[in-house]
Design an enzyme around this catalytic site. Structure first.
Site, PDB file in Angstrom:
ATOM      1  N   CYS A  31     126.429 150.217  69.911  1.00  0.00           N
ATOM      2  CA  CYS A  31     126.963 149.911  71.386  1.00  0.00           C
ATOM      3  C   CYS A  31     127.278 150.876  72.096  1.00  0.00           C
ATOM      4  CB  CYS A  31     127.869 148.607  71.300  1.00  0.00           C
ATOM      5  SG  CYS A  31     128.184 148.141  73.126  1.00  0.00           S
ATOM      6  N   HIS A  63     117.067 140.811  77.579  1.00  0.00           N
ATOM      7  CA  HIS A  63     117.419 141.822  76.715  1.00  0.00           C
ATOM      8  C   HIS A  63     118.868 141.729  76.411  1.00  0.00           C
ATOM      9  CE1 HIS A  63     116.868 146.313  75.337  1.00  0.00           C
ATOM     10  NE2 HIS A  63     118.302 146.200  75.583  1.00  0.00           N
ATOM     11  N   HIS A  85     122.528 141.857  74.225  1.00  0.00           N
ATOM     12  CA  HIS A  85     123.393 142.731  73.248  1.00  0.00           C
ATOM     13  C   HIS A  85     124.403 141.695  72.361  1.00  0.00           C
ATOM     14  CE1 HIS A  85     122.486 147.109  74.634  1.00  0.00           C
ATOM     15  NE2 HIS A  85     121.373 146.466  74.546  1.00  0.00           N
ATOM     16  N   ARG A 125     112.769 153.398  70.382  1.00  0.00           N
ATOM     17  CA  ARG A 125     113.275 153.899  71.779  1.00  0.00           C
ATOM     18  C   ARG A 125     114.783 153.599  72.269  1.00  0.00           C
ATOM     19  NH1 ARG A 125     115.722 152.933  76.393  1.00  0.00           N
ATOM     20  NH2 ARG A 125     114.557 150.760  76.560  1.00  0.00           N
ATOM     21  N   ASP A 126     115.230 152.266  72.474  1.00  0.00           N
ATOM     22  CA  ASP A 126     116.707 151.958  72.901  1.00  0.00           C
ATOM     23  C   ASP A 126     117.434 152.059  71.411  1.00  0.00           C
ATOM     24  OD1 ASP A 126     118.775 150.767  73.816  1.00  0.00           O
ATOM     25  OD2 ASP A 126     117.918 148.796  74.020  1.00  0.00           O
ATOM     26  N   ASN A 144     122.250 146.251  70.274  1.00  0.00           N
ATOM     27  CA  ASN A 144     121.029 145.418  70.444  1.00  0.00           C
ATOM     28  C   ASN A 144     120.938 144.234  69.677  1.00  0.00           C
ATOM     29  OD1 ASN A 144     119.491 146.822  72.428  1.00  0.00           O
ATOM     30  ND2 ASN A 144     119.568 148.590  71.095  1.00  0.00           N
TER      31      ASN A 144
END
Ligand code: MG
Length: 321
Positions: free
Chosen positions: A251, A218, A220, A26-27, A260
């Site tokens: 990103c 979450h 990055h 998804r992300d 991520n």
């Protein structure tokens, strides 16, 4: 050391087990330039489940014009819904919730912002307007028995506003819990956080009555801080960590390959600390390598590169002569 695995040396004060919330499908894919065919996405999710990931966020039921990469949510979800893993889906509003529930989704996520600038840019609303939009979504999902994860982006820094005050993040977290969210994922969307900042935010949330057990992180890797920040969160007691297979997603706010946190990099550290994840690292690396071929670019994950001998920059890769 067994080849392909870290030497496991436990450290004090860490959880015995961590649940990885896999966001690659998804992300990750929503932020990749290439749109992946539905059948490839379905196989990707099947492979992630087979690699031992117990929570695999499947897709997003947003309007196709917003996120064309995930416009096939309605076709994809029936191809994966029988898998014996948790398959949360992101929904932006009640219409998206209706579609997701009708297809059998049993876990829901909504996506909020800690800053006004990102709420305006991403949702075309103020923070409070977006919370008002989520209120009936969360209430109805919960009434249907679905747990609801609230993503909160820009918890540490914002590309327009700079550092984000902790009180602001705490306020929106409390609102999301008040709406009925069962879990909050604290996003460092531009990857600028450092471990002291992570500890300070987690402590501030606890002080405001938000239990650590309701929190996920979450991170990055834009500035190379994702694993250091993860370790700080684990030391604080967090046991749910978001990551993206192969570091999918790039990103969105910087011209860098690393966005991520890569699931493989996370698994290497966790297994090295003797923390159980249920993940078979070799199968996961094979999955990310397989998907990278479909995307036409190598994985930015250090662990994928180390275990497969691939270069970060395709121009550095040896070509057969
Ligand atoms: Mg992300």
């Amino acid at each position: 050391m067994t080849e392909g695995l870290p030497m496991a040396v436990p450290a004090p004060g860490l959880p015995a087990r961590v649940r990885i919330h896999e966001v690659g499908a998804r992300d990750g894919l929503q932020n990749e330039a290439e749109t992946v065919p539905t059948a490839v996405k379905a196989e990707f999710i099947h492979r992630l489940a087979a690699a031992g990931l117990s929570t695999v966020e499947a897709t997003s039921f947003v309007h196709p014009t917003w996120v064309p990469q995930l416009a096939d949510a309605g076709e994809l979800f029936p191809l994966v819904r029988e898998l014996p893993v948790e398959l949360p889906v992101l929904v932006p509003n009640e219409r998206g919730l209706d579609r997701a529930l009708a297809l059998g989704a049993r876990r829901i996520a909504v996506f909020a912002s800690a800053t006004e600038s990102f709420a305006r840019a991403n949702l075309n609303r103020t923070v409070d307007e977006s919370l008002a939009m989520f209120a009936p979504v969360v209430a109805r999902a919960r009434a249907e028995g679905a747990p609801v994860r609230g993503y909160l982006s820009m918890c540490f820094g914002d590309p327009w506003e700079g550092p984000v005050p902790r009180e602001q993040v705490v306020r929106v977290c409390r609102e999301l819990i008040g709406l009925g969210c069962t879990e909050l994922s604290l996003g460092d969307t531009i990857g600028v956080a450092t471990p002291g900042q992570v500890r300070a935010l987690l402590t501030a949330l606890n002080d405001a009555g938000v239990a650590t057990g309701a929190l996920a992180v979450h991170f990055h890797d834009t500035y190379g801080q994702a694993l250091a920040n993860t370790l700080a969160a684990l030391e604080h007691g967090v046991t749910t960590v978001d990551a993206s297979a192969g570091g999918l997603g790039g990103c969105p706010f910087a011209k860098s390959a690393t966005g991520n946190l890569a699931t493989e990099d996370l698994v290497w550290m966790l297994h090295g600390l003797g923390i159980e994840t249920g993940v078979d690292l070799a199968r996961l690396v094979a999955t990310s390598t397989w998907l990278a071929a479909h995307l036409g670019r190598p994985s930015p994950s250090r662990t994928v590169r180390a275990l497969t001998g691939t270069a970060a920059d395709p121009s550095q890769e040896e070509t057969p002569s």
